[in-house]
Design a protein around this motif. Structure first.
Motif, short mmCIF file in Angstrom:
data_model
loop_
_atom_site.label_atom_id
_atom_site.label_comp_id
_atom_site.label_asym_id
_atom_site.label_seq_id
_atom_site.Cartn_x
_atom_site.Cartn_y
_atom_site.Cartn_z
N THR A 143 13.41 -73.08 -6.12
CA THR A 143 12.65 -74.09 -5.41
C THR A 143 11.19 -73.65 -5.30
O THR A 143 10.89 -72.56 -4.81
N ALA A 144 10.30 -74.52 -5.79
CA ALA A 144 8.86 -74.28 -5.68
C ALA A 144 8.31 -75.18 -4.57
O ALA A 144 8.56 -76.39 -4.58
N SER A 145 7.57 -74.59 -3.64
CA SER A 145 6.96 -75.33 -2.54
C SER A 145 5.45 -75.29 -2.71
O SER A 145 4.84 -74.23 -2.65
N ASN A 146 4.85 -76.45 -2.93
CA ASN A 146 3.42 -76.57 -3.22
C ASN A 146 2.63 -76.79 -1.93
O ASN A 146 2.70 -77.87 -1.35
N PRO A 147 1.83 -75.82 -1.50
CA PRO A 147 1.05 -75.97 -0.26
C PRO A 147 -0.32 -76.63 -0.47
O PRO A 147 -1.07 -76.81 0.50
N THR A 148 -0.63 -77.02 -1.70
CA THR A 148 -1.96 -77.57 -1.98
C THR A 148 -1.98 -79.09 -1.76
O THR A 148 -0.95 -79.73 -1.58
N SER A 149 -3.19 -79.65 -1.85
CA SER A 149 -3.37 -81.09 -1.62
C SER A 149 -3.27 -81.92 -2.90
O SER A 149 -3.55 -83.12 -2.88
N SER A 150 -2.86 -81.29 -4.01
CA SER A 150 -2.64 -82.04 -5.26
C SER A 150 -1.40 -81.50 -5.97
O SER A 150 -0.97 -80.38 -5.73
N ALA A 151 -0.85 -82.33 -6.85
CA ALA A 151 0.37 -81.94 -7.58
C ALA A 151 0.06 -80.73 -8.46
O ALA A 151 -1.02 -80.62 -9.04
N ARG A 152 1.00 -79.82 -8.54
CA ARG A 152 0.86 -78.60 -9.33
C ARG A 152 2.16 -78.34 -10.09
O ARG A 152 3.23 -78.81 -9.71
N SER A 153 2.05 -77.53 -11.12
CA SER A 153 3.22 -77.07 -11.86
C SER A 153 3.32 -75.56 -11.72
O SER A 153 2.32 -74.88 -11.50
N TYR A 154 4.54 -75.06 -11.86
CA TYR A 154 4.81 -73.63 -11.66
C TYR A 154 5.53 -73.06 -12.88
O TYR A 154 6.39 -73.72 -13.47
N VAL A 155 5.17 -71.84 -13.22
CA VAL A 155 5.89 -71.06 -14.21
C VAL A 155 6.49 -69.90 -13.43
O VAL A 155 5.77 -69.17 -12.75
N VAL A 156 7.82 -69.75 -13.53
CA VAL A 156 8.53 -68.79 -12.69
C VAL A 156 9.39 -67.87 -13.56
O VAL A 156 10.17 -68.35 -14.37
N GLN A 157 9.23 -66.56 -13.36
CA GLN A 157 10.10 -65.59 -14.03
C GLN A 157 11.20 -65.20 -13.05
O GLN A 157 10.92 -64.77 -11.94
#
Length: 175
Positions: free
Chosen positions: A110-124
């Protein structure tokens, strides 16, 4: 009386003589001039043990090669995101790793985005045994996580893993 310098070679000769004597007794012949049953069984057991050891070494080499390849691939994927922000504290694994129908370990990420715009995550995600030994690593992308929102993805090991497997976020980048 021998000096201390001569004792080493004498002991070596005695050990070699004992080994030769033991080998001769194991290869003693029966009445029909064929190797005795005990010697034949011992040789067969030694051959099976050597074969099993060879198979185990081959499997370990293949597992090591697979892990090295997965680790290198994870590094390449992270290299693509040079301007990403460290987001390891924004990504968590949920629950325990479990095996899918192919025996591969899977875990919810689960990625939780704390910013004010949509973001993408790369997770190892690293998969480890209960002793902490790295078994496999994989990279999962969590695209378009809404502003101040969260989104789930599933991390899946690259190969079948056995035993108890723990999954942890090794690193994550937000971009």
């Amino acid at each position: 009386m021998q000096s201390n310098g001569a004792r080493g070679p004498v002991r070596l000769i005695l050990v070699v003589a004992a080994v030769v004597s033991l080998a001769a007794s194991l290869t003693a012949c029966s009445d029909d001039s064929s190797p005795s049953g005990a010697a034949s069984q011992a040789a067969s057991a030694a051959s099976r043990a050597a074969s099993a050891a060879s198979r185990a070494a081959s499997a370990a080499t293949q597992a090591g090669d697979s892990l090295a390849s997965a680790t290198a691939e994870a590094g390449r994927k992270f290299d693509e995101f040079k301007n990403g922000a460290d987001a390891k504290d924004e990504v968590k694994t949920e629950g325990s790793a479990s095996a899918d129908s192919d025996g591969r370990a899977t875990v919810k990420v689960t990625a939780s985005n704390p910013t004010s715009s949509a973001r993408s995550y790369v997770v190892q995600v690293d998969f480890r045994d209960t002793s902490g030994n790295l078994l496999d690593t994989t990279v999962v992308t969590v695209d378009d996580v809404a502003a101040n929102g969260s989104k789930d993805a599933t991390a899946r090991s690259n190969r079948a893993l056995t035993g108890d497997v723990d999954a942890t976020v090794a690193r994550a980048v937000r971009h």
